[in-house]
Design a protein around this motif. Structure first.
Motif, PDB file in Angstrom:
ATOM      1  N   THR A  60       0.841  -1.204   0.000  1.00 30.43           N
ATOM      2  CA  THR A  60       0.000   0.000   0.000  1.00 30.43           C
ATOM      3  C   THR A  60       0.870   1.246   0.000  1.00 30.43           C
ATOM      4  OG1 THR A  60      -0.070   0.216   2.408  1.00 30.43           O
ATOM      5  CG2 THR A  60      -1.714  -1.250   1.385  1.00 30.43           C
ATOM      6  N   ASP A  61       0.307   2.349  -0.484  1.00 32.64           N
ATOM      7  CA  ASP A  61       1.052   3.611  -0.479  1.00 32.64           C
ATOM      8  C   ASP A  61       1.479   3.998   0.934  1.00 32.64           C
ATOM      9  OD1 ASP A  61       0.981   3.995  -3.247  1.00 32.64           O
ATOM     10  OD2 ASP A  61      -0.936   5.048  -3.158  1.00 32.64           O
ATOM     11  N   ALA A  62       0.614   3.760   1.909  1.00 35.72           N
ATOM     12  CA  ALA A  62       0.920   4.144   3.288  1.00 35.72           C
ATOM     13  C   ALA A  62       2.091   3.358   3.866  1.00 35.72           C
ATOM     14  CB  ALA A  62      -0.314   3.957   4.168  1.00 35.72           C
ATOM     15  N   GLY A  63       2.337   2.157   3.363  1.00 35.81           N
ATOM     16  CA  GLY A  63       3.395   1.317   3.903  1.00 35.81           C
ATOM     17  C   GLY A  63       4.724   1.415   3.195  1.00 35.81           C
ATOM     18  N   VAL A  64       4.804   2.291   2.200  1.00 32.76           N
ATOM     19  CA  VAL A  64       6.026   2.389   1.400  1.00 32.76           C
ATOM     20  C   VAL A  64       6.953   3.469   1.961  1.00 32.76           C
ATOM     21  CG1 VAL A  64       6.936   2.892  -0.901  1.00 32.76           C
ATOM     22  CG2 VAL A  64       4.821   1.613  -0.662  1.00 32.76           C
ATOM     23  N   PRO A  65       8.188   3.109   2.281  1.00 32.52           N
ATOM     24  CA  PRO A  65       9.139   4.124   2.745  1.00 32.52           C
ATOM     25  C   PRO A  65       9.458   5.123   1.632  1.00 32.52           C
ATOM     26  CG  PRO A  65       9.991   1.890   3.108  1.00 32.52           C
ATOM     27  CD  PRO A  65       8.777   1.765   2.255  1.00 32.52           C
ATOM     28  N   PRO A  66       9.860   6.334   1.989  1.00 35.07           N
ATOM     29  CA  PRO A  66      10.224   7.328   0.980  1.00 35.07           C
ATOM     30  C   PRO A  66      11.296   6.792   0.030  1.00 35.07           C
ATOM     31  CG  PRO A  66      10.158   8.318   3.165  1.00 35.07           C
ATOM     32  CD  PRO A  66       9.995   6.836   3.359  1.00 35.07           C
ATOM     33  N   GLY A  67      11.120   7.056  -1.248  1.00 36.97           N
ATOM     34  CA  GLY A  67      12.077   6.630  -2.260  1.00 36.97           C
ATOM     35  C   GLY A  67      11.837   5.229  -2.789  1.00 36.97           C
ATOM     36  N   PHE A  68      10.857   4.528  -2.241  1.00 39.19           N
ATOM     37  CA  PHE A  68      10.539   3.170  -2.675  1.00 39.19           C
ATOM     38  C   PHE A  68       9.201   3.164  -3.412  1.00 39.19           C
ATOM     39  CE2 PHE A  68      13.784   2.486   0.373  1.00 39.19           C
ATOM     40  CZ  PHE A  68      14.365   1.260   0.088  1.00 39.19           C
ATOM     41  N   VAL A  69       8.849   2.026  -3.967  1.00 40.92           N
ATOM     42  CA  VAL A  69       7.569   1.866  -4.653  1.00 40.92           C
ATOM     43  C   VAL A  69       6.787   0.746  -3.959  1.00 40.92           C
ATOM     44  CG1 VAL A  69       8.488   2.644  -6.876  1.00 40.92           C
ATOM     45  CG2 VAL A  69       8.503   0.199  -6.326  1.00 40.92           C
ATOM     46  N   ARG A  70       5.483   0.720  -4.197  1.00 41.07           N
ATOM     47  CA  ARG A  70       4.679  -0.379  -3.650  1.00 41.07           C
ATOM     48  C   ARG A  70       5.227  -1.700  -4.177  1.00 41.07           C
ATOM     49  NH1 ARG A  70      -1.076  -0.099  -5.108  1.00 41.07           N
ATOM     50  NH2 ARG A  70      -0.329   1.059  -6.894  1.00 41.07           N
ATOM     51  N   MET A  71       5.192  -2.696  -3.303  1.00 41.14           N
ATOM     52  CA  MET A  71       5.800  -3.979  -3.650  1.00 41.14           C
ATOM     53  C   MET A  71       5.014  -5.098  -2.972  1.00 41.14           C
ATOM     54  SD  MET A  71       9.775  -5.071  -3.045  1.00 41.14           S
ATOM     55  CE  MET A  71       9.770  -4.700  -1.312  1.00 41.14           C
ATOM     56  N   THR A  72       4.724  -6.126  -3.736  1.00 42.28           N
ATOM     57  CA  THR A  72       4.090  -7.319  -3.190  1.00 42.28           C
ATOM     58  C   THR A  72       5.167  -8.385  -3.017  1.00 42.28           C
ATOM     59  OG1 THR A  72       1.967  -6.829  -4.234  1.00 42.28           O
ATOM     60  CG2 THR A  72       2.361  -9.116  -3.595  1.00 42.28           C
ATOM     61  N   THR A  73       5.457  -8.718  -1.771  1.00 40.60           N
ATOM     62  CA  THR A  73       6.431  -9.759  -1.474  1.00 40.60           C
ATOM     63  C   THR A  73       5.676 -11.055  -1.197  1.00 40.60           C
ATOM     64  OG1 THR A  73       8.056  -8.219  -0.587  1.00 40.60           O
ATOM     65  CG2 THR A  73       8.231 -10.503   0.143  1.00 40.60           C
ATOM     66  N   LEU A  74       6.128 -12.111  -1.831  1.00 40.68           N
ATOM     67  CA  LEU A  74       5.538 -13.437  -1.655  1.00 40.68           C
ATOM     68  C   LEU A  74       6.656 -14.424  -1.361  1.00 40.68           C
ATOM     69  CD1 LEU A  74       3.240 -13.132  -4.752  1.00 40.68           C
ATOM     70  CD2 LEU A  74       2.437 -13.170  -2.384  1.00 40.68           C
ATOM     71  N   TRP A  75       6.306 -15.474  -0.648  1.00 36.14           N
ATOM     72  CA  TRP A  75       7.287 -16.521  -0.362  1.00 36.14           C
ATOM     73  C   TRP A  75       6.895 -17.775  -1.111  1.00 36.14           C
ATOM     74  CZ3 TRP A  75       7.653 -15.762   5.654  1.00 36.14           C
ATOM     75  CH2 TRP A  75       8.331 -14.567   5.923  1.00 36.14           C
ATOM     76  N   TRP A  76       7.876 -18.455  -1.656  1.00 40.05           N
ATOM     77  CA  TRP A  76       7.689 -19.722  -2.360  1.00 40.05           C
ATOM     78  C   TRP A  76       7.784 -20.795  -1.284  1.00 40.05           C
ATOM     79  CZ3 TRP A  76       5.679 -21.054  -6.700  1.00 40.05           C
ATOM     80  CH2 TRP A  76       6.021 -22.234  -7.374  1.00 40.05           C
ATOM     81  N   THR A  77       6.674 -21.455  -1.032  1.00 42.25           N
ATOM     82  CA  THR A  77       6.612 -22.367   0.100  1.00 42.25           C
ATOM     83  C   THR A  77       6.084 -23.737  -0.311  1.00 42.25           C
ATOM     84  OG1 THR A  77       4.354 -21.701   0.695  1.00 42.25           O
ATOM     85  CG2 THR A  77       6.164 -20.460   1.702  1.00 42.25           C
ATOM     86  N   GLU A  78       6.485 -24.710   0.474  1.00 40.07           N
ATOM     87  CA  GLU A  78       5.931 -26.052   0.352  1.00 40.07           C
ATOM     88  C   GLU A  78       5.672 -26.526   1.773  1.00 40.07           C
ATOM     89  OE1 GLU A  78       6.477 -29.925  -2.396  1.00 40.07           O
ATOM     90  OE2 GLU A  78       8.324 -28.959  -1.747  1.00 40.07           O
ATOM     91  N   GLY A  79       4.403 -26.708   2.104  1.00 36.26           N
ATOM     92  CA  GLY A  79       4.055 -26.986   3.491  1.00 36.26           C
ATOM     93  C   GLY A  79       4.449 -25.799   4.343  1.00 36.26           C
ATOM     94  N   GLU A  80       5.245 -26.045   5.367  1.00 33.50           N
ATOM     95  CA  GLU A  80       5.725 -24.961   6.243  1.00 33.50           C
ATOM     96  C   GLU A  80       7.128 -24.500   5.868  1.00 33.50           C
ATOM     97  OE1 GLU A  80       3.590 -23.609   8.632  1.00 33.50           O
ATOM     98  OE2 GLU A  80       2.234 -24.931   7.538  1.00 33.50           O
ATOM     99  N   GLU A  81       7.640 -24.998   4.763  1.00 26.67           N
ATOM    100  CA  GLU A  81       9.015 -24.704   4.339  1.00 26.67           C
ATOM    101  C   GLU A  81       9.058 -23.524   3.374  1.00 26.67           C
ATOM    102  OE1 GLU A  81      13.082 -25.668   4.679  1.00 26.67           O
ATOM    103  OE2 GLU A  81      11.363 -26.429   5.768  1.00 26.67           O
TER     104      GLU A  81
END
Length: 173
Positions: A60-81
């Motif tokens: 979200t715009d509110a969560g982006v530090p100055p100088g950065f852009v919105r970013m969706t971070t995802l983790w590649w997971t298998e089970g709990e790994e």
């Protein structure tokens, strides 16, 4: 079968093990996402919860530090790994347009050379399309032949070389 997952507390022990692997790996430079982990997230569960909240807020715009852009971070997971990490930048700054691109990914050292990077990128392209990115820019170091193969196998078309980085355009649909 691995999937892209939202970062979550349930992956904490695997995430922490992955961070140790990345830091101990001398084959590649430590990824920015590893150096971006809040120190308290590495030491207590409450700190890890705050770190997860921060990473999710970057969408979200509110969560982006100055100088950065919105970013969706995802983790590649298998089970709990947690096997890897992928970030989709919703837009590009001039610097990201030169050497960063829309999508960046890292596979933890113990999970490399198993096809995870290609599968992770393939799974992310439709998500990038949903964010309005018709053609994603991806970059890799000139010397990173494995990453180049991953990008090209997902439809990447070479555009140029800038500052030691190869730039590719990848259709998202």
């Amino acid at each position: 079968m691995p999937v892209l997952s939202d970062p979550a507390v349930r992956f904490r022990s695997s995430f922490l093990a992955a961070v140790k692997e990345f830091r101990a790996d001398h084959e590649y430079e430590v990824s920015w996402f590893v150096t971006d982990v809040d120190d308290e997230a590495l030491h207590d569960e409450a700190g890890f919860e705050k770190y997860i909240a921060r990473v999710l807020a970057e969408r979200t715009d509110a969560g982006v530090p100055p100088g950065f852009v919105r970013m969706t971070t995802l983790w590649w997971t298998e089970g709990e790994e947690m096997l890897g990490r992928l970030a989709i930048r919703h837009s590009l700054t001039p610097r990201l347009d030169r050497v960063g691109g829309h999508i960046g990914y890292d596979v933890r050292p113990s999970a490399r050379r198993q096809g995870h990077a290609g599968a992770m990128l393939k799974a992310a392209l439709p998500l990038a399309a949903e964010l309005g990115i018709a053609e994603a820019l991806l970059t890799c170091d000139i010397t990173n032949a494995a990453s180049r193969r991953v990008i090209e196998s997902n439809g990447g078309r070479f555009v140029s070389e800038i500052d030691g980085k190869l730039r590719f355009r990848v259709p998202t649909s």
